[in-house]
Every structure is written in structure tokens, then in C-alpha cells.
Design a protein around this motif. Sequence first.
Motif: not given
Length: 385
Positions: A33-46
Motif C-alpha cells: 500500500l502507498q497512500v497519496v493525499v491531497g485536496g481538502m484533506h490538507l486544508s484547516p478550513e475543511f
Amino acid sequence: MKVKVAIFTGTRAEYGLLHSLMSDVKASARLQLQVVVGGMHLSPEFGDTWKDIERDGFPIDAKVEMLLSSDSDVGVVKSIGVGILGFADALDRLRPDVLVVLGDRFEALAIVQSALIMKIPVAHLHGGEVTEGAYDDAIRHAISKLSYLHFVSAEPYRQRVIQLGESPDRVFNVGAIGIDHLKRTSLMGRDELSESLQFDLSPPFFLVTYHPVTLAEESPELSFKALLEALDRFPEHKVIITYPNADNGGRAIIPMLEAYAHQSAGRVLAIPSLGFKRYLSVVALADAVVGNSSSGIIEVPSFHVPTVNIGVRQKGRLAAKSVFDCKPEVEAIVGALRHVLTADFELLCQSVVNPYGCGDASKQIVSALERFQPATIVKPFYDLS
């Protein structure tokens, strides 16, 4: 040698659906398994929801910042461009044998474009579906054409992906992966849930999620205002409202829901993200799920809880009989809520059959990935004739 499977997630809802698959890939002796994270996950607002992923025991192999503070159409396009730049570096470093993406988000479109050029085969979940009220509909079909393997949620969707020119031997009807949680997740009781949310969940209450409609002429602000006015017609019901996603128009809704919660403290809770366990636990206890989220169509019927589906965002999806559609207008929403709260509709919900499967999608996907021979992504166009 293990097959390196990179799974991308860009939103809280998407991660909730992918959790079971990530667990099964991680547990497989043949897969890495490799996990790639982006978008809303990295935003304090969300809600900085990338932290939930790590708390669940999934080390993140790549974080790609791509979400601009603007949610205009130009801002979303620029976010895609920023994402492509970041995903190019992440995929070059990780070099997965296959990339798994789910659904129809612009974040997924960005990473899939990168993977295509870098000759990394893509496995797409939930292709072939239709949501006529959002540009996600076109994005979903585009991702299907950029993908090599397809794991769809119902047979009509399998046929549609084949109609797009994809070979039947690469299109698998596995059901909706979100339903796997019903078999795997130990739900929280009312008292535990109330303590976790710091909010009294004594019945009755509604769970509300409303996302902006990005393609049809449906004003997010006006529609959401109508929804809030309709909820006020049910003062005996408490309300939990989750934040919208990062589509253009979403940020206009956030201050509206925050103001509504502030004005009705004790009755209304506004929360950026419930997390999938709390979300499912709230669904199980709710009188109805209200809004226009795909979850109300796909997962909620398995709880035998009614869904009030507002507007055209989800128009075109297969739907169980427990899903009641209405226009984004005050009286239409009020009428729909009154209808789904009747004893007759409650009885109908108890016998409803969910058209999206029985909750074994993840195991089928892992089995296919374990057999996958990532030698080439060359694929001829499959003609129906």
C-alpha cells in the motif's frame, strides 16, 4: 515482488469509502500500500482530515498541496494545475504499479492525467454513473477513459463503461465499496456519539449535507437558504450539518451554515467532518438524511433510513425507493420531509433493497489487483458491434 498499489484520496467522504480497501490492500501478502493525499484533506478550513488517515494507522507516503483559497471556476482550474505539478513529483518518487482513484472529483482528474502520461495504470472505482447536475459527471467519464481497470457499483454502470469503449474483461461489477462499512464498522451508540460530538443527540434529528451544484442553474446560496428555512419548520428536530466540499460555490455556504448553527445553539451542530465512523453512526440514528450528497443515494438506504434528495446534483443515479427527490424550494423540501416521516414511508424503508450491492466490494477489488500483471496500459477501443 509485491505489486505497489497507490491509493489516492482528496476528500473526507472519499476516504471514508476507501478505508476498507486501504485496510485490505495493507493486509495483502501480494500488495504494497502507498497512500497519496491531497485536496481538502490538507486544508484547516475543511478539518485537516489527513490527521484522521494517520490516526487510522495509514502512513501517508505523499502529501500534495493543491487547494487554493478560491472556489471560483478559475480557482478550481488553477487547483487542478497545481495538483498536476505536485502529483508528477509524488508519482515519480513512488512509482506505483497501479494507481487507485474513486469517483469524479477534480482532484482525482489531476492525478489521473499525471499517471497516464507517466504510464502508470489506473484502477477507477464508481465509473459509469450519472450525476447530471454537476461537472463531476463529465470528469467521471473522462477518468474512465484514462483508466485501465474499472470497478463499478452496479450492472447498468458496467454496461455504460463498456459503452465508453472499455473491454468487458477489465470492467468488474463489485458493488459500492462504501457499503463494506456496514459489515465492518462497529457503530457508536447514542450516548457515546453525543459525548464525542459534545452535542445532545436525543431524538429526533436530521443529518444534512448540501454541496453546490456546479453544472445546472441551481444557485448554491438560494438553494441552501431554502433548505435552512425548511428545517426551521421542524423545530422539534435537531440538525447536524456537515460542511460542503471544495467545489466552486462551496465556500459561500460555509458562513451560512455556521451562522445558522450559532443562532440555534443546542439545536443545530455544524461540523467540518464527522469522520466515517461517526458519520455512519449518525446516519443509523437519524430520522432522515437530507441534502444532495451521493452518500444519501448509495449508502444510506442500507440503513433503512429515508433520504430527502434535493435538486439535480444526483440526477441520473440509480436510487432505492427510500430516496425521495424534491426541488430546492422551501415548500418542496418541507413536503418531502413530512412525507418521509410518515409511518407508511418508514415501513417502506424497512423493506427497501439497496441496488448497490451487499458489502464485499473491497475483497473483490483486492483479488483483482493481486492478479493484475502491470505490463502495459495499451488498450484497444472496444466496439459494441
